[in-house]
Enzyme design. Sequence first.
Site, mmCIF file in Angstrom:
data_model
loop_
_atom_site.group_PDB
_atom_site.id
_atom_site.type_symbol
_atom_site.label_atom_id
_atom_site.label_comp_id
_atom_site.label_asym_id
_atom_site.label_seq_id
_atom_site.Cartn_x
_atom_site.Cartn_y
_atom_site.Cartn_z
ATOM 1 N N TYR A 22 30.218 43.655 43.025
ATOM 2 C CA TYR A 22 31.583 44.201 43.176
ATOM 3 C C TYR A 22 32.173 44.686 41.841
ATOM 4 C CZ TYR A 22 36.683 43.404 43.932
ATOM 5 O OH TYR A 22 38.042 43.482 43.977
ATOM 6 N N GLY A 47 23.957 41.307 45.230
ATOM 7 C CA GLY A 47 24.527 42.657 45.146
ATOM 8 C C GLY A 47 24.021 43.526 46.287
ATOM 9 N N TYR A 151 29.732 25.967 38.194
ATOM 10 C CA TYR A 151 29.913 27.403 37.945
ATOM 11 C C TYR A 151 30.639 27.608 36.609
ATOM 12 C CZ TYR A 151 32.123 31.956 38.041
ATOM 13 O OH TYR A 151 32.573 33.207 37.680
ATOM 14 N N LYS A 155 29.224 29.100 32.741
ATOM 15 C CA LYS A 155 29.809 30.180 31.925
ATOM 16 C C LYS A 155 30.160 29.664 30.520
ATOM 17 C CE LYS A 155 29.658 33.483 34.987
ATOM 18 N NZ LYS A 155 29.078 34.821 34.767
ATOM 19 N N PHE A 217 44.721 26.743 51.969
ATOM 20 C CA PHE A 217 44.227 25.502 51.364
ATOM 21 C C PHE A 217 45.332 24.763 50.605
ATOM 22 C CE2 PHE A 217 39.865 27.751 51.096
ATOM 23 C CZ PHE A 217 39.524 27.313 52.373
ATOM 24 N N ARG A 291 41.796 22.489 48.809
ATOM 25 C CA ARG A 291 40.371 22.670 48.520
ATOM 26 C C ARG A 291 40.086 21.958 47.200
ATOM 27 N NH1 ARG A 291 38.156 28.776 47.921
ATOM 28 N NH2 ARG A 291 39.489 28.683 46.083
#
Length: 333
Positions: A22, A47, A151, A155, A217, A291
């Site tokens: 994206y 992708g 995640y 990074k 959430f 969440r």
Amino acid sequence: MLLQSDLATSKPTILVTGGAGYIGAHTVHLLLQRGYEVQVVDNLSRGHRHNVDPARLHVVDLADTEALCGVLARHPCEAVIHFAAYIAVGESTRVPELYFRNNVCGSLSLLTAMLRSGVKRMVFSSTAAVYGMPARVPILEDFPYAPVSPYGESKVMVEKILGWFDSLHGLRSISLRYFNASGAEPGGTIGEEHDPETHLIPLAFRAVETGQPLTLFGDDYPTPDGTCIRDYIHVSDLAEAHILALEHLLAGGGSGAFNVGTGTGHSVREVIAAVDAVTGRKTPWVAGPRREGDPAELVASADKLKRMLHWSPRFTSLRDIVATAWEFESRRR
Ligand code: UFG
């Protein structure tokens, strides 16, 4: 044969990893508009082939250092813009090994190929998730790393590797820490098409279209309407930040990290109201539990990006951003 006049105007070749995704595809589009030559590496695991001109697509996995060296040998590049990564926070808590392998080992393999090929500039896709649950907003770039998911941690690890590669190998990099990428380039063919989709705006459209309510959430956060606040940044403004970061590096600028957000936060309820206004329908929703890992409020300070790279967003209204996303959604139906 290149004429002297072509040499004066021709722009360098840039390798874009994850260019079928994206944000990557929007950035490729803008690079081409600005006259850059672009090569794309994507393994198409997340992708979409239809986002990239086949003439510039190399279906290669980042783990394959030799194949990356091959691409760089056939297409000498001045810099790499590195998007390719897994991005689902929830998934990263279930299968962290996938995230560390793909995001960290993949980046290391790419950096190794770059060093072997003599490419010493990278713009890196980072995230607001490196800050975790910040104590206050707006978030400044010098807030401490405090990721709360594999995640975000993946990074952070790559940002740290880039720091070492800067001091030990002279590889200059800019890490762009994205807030909530959203929208689509008006009139374009690229938009948010994640599978499974986890992001608020496309899920709100789905609720409008199917009548199946969106689950909100948590509505008991310490925010004015009880729902989480995020900084929604238009994907084309995000793409522009990559061009500015790239040009900073190409001009000999040093390494650094920048937030990419608008500096304005919107609650989930405000996003739903914008979706109602843009679609002309009522988004069905139900309030559900919080969440896990969602901070109440994430809003960028984008002052550093504005001051140092002269970035200014084209899209400052949430409704306009949502309208561009709806235009894409309506076209692909
Ligand atoms: N939300 C809902 N219902 C849904 C989906 C989302 O209420 O069905 C809420 C979330 O709780 C959150 C807001 O909508 O408050 C935005 O959620 P998204 O999932 O769209 O985006 P996130 O803010 O969770 O995640 C984004 C990026 C991540 C990045 C993170 C940084 O997508 O890649 O910001 O914190 F890691």
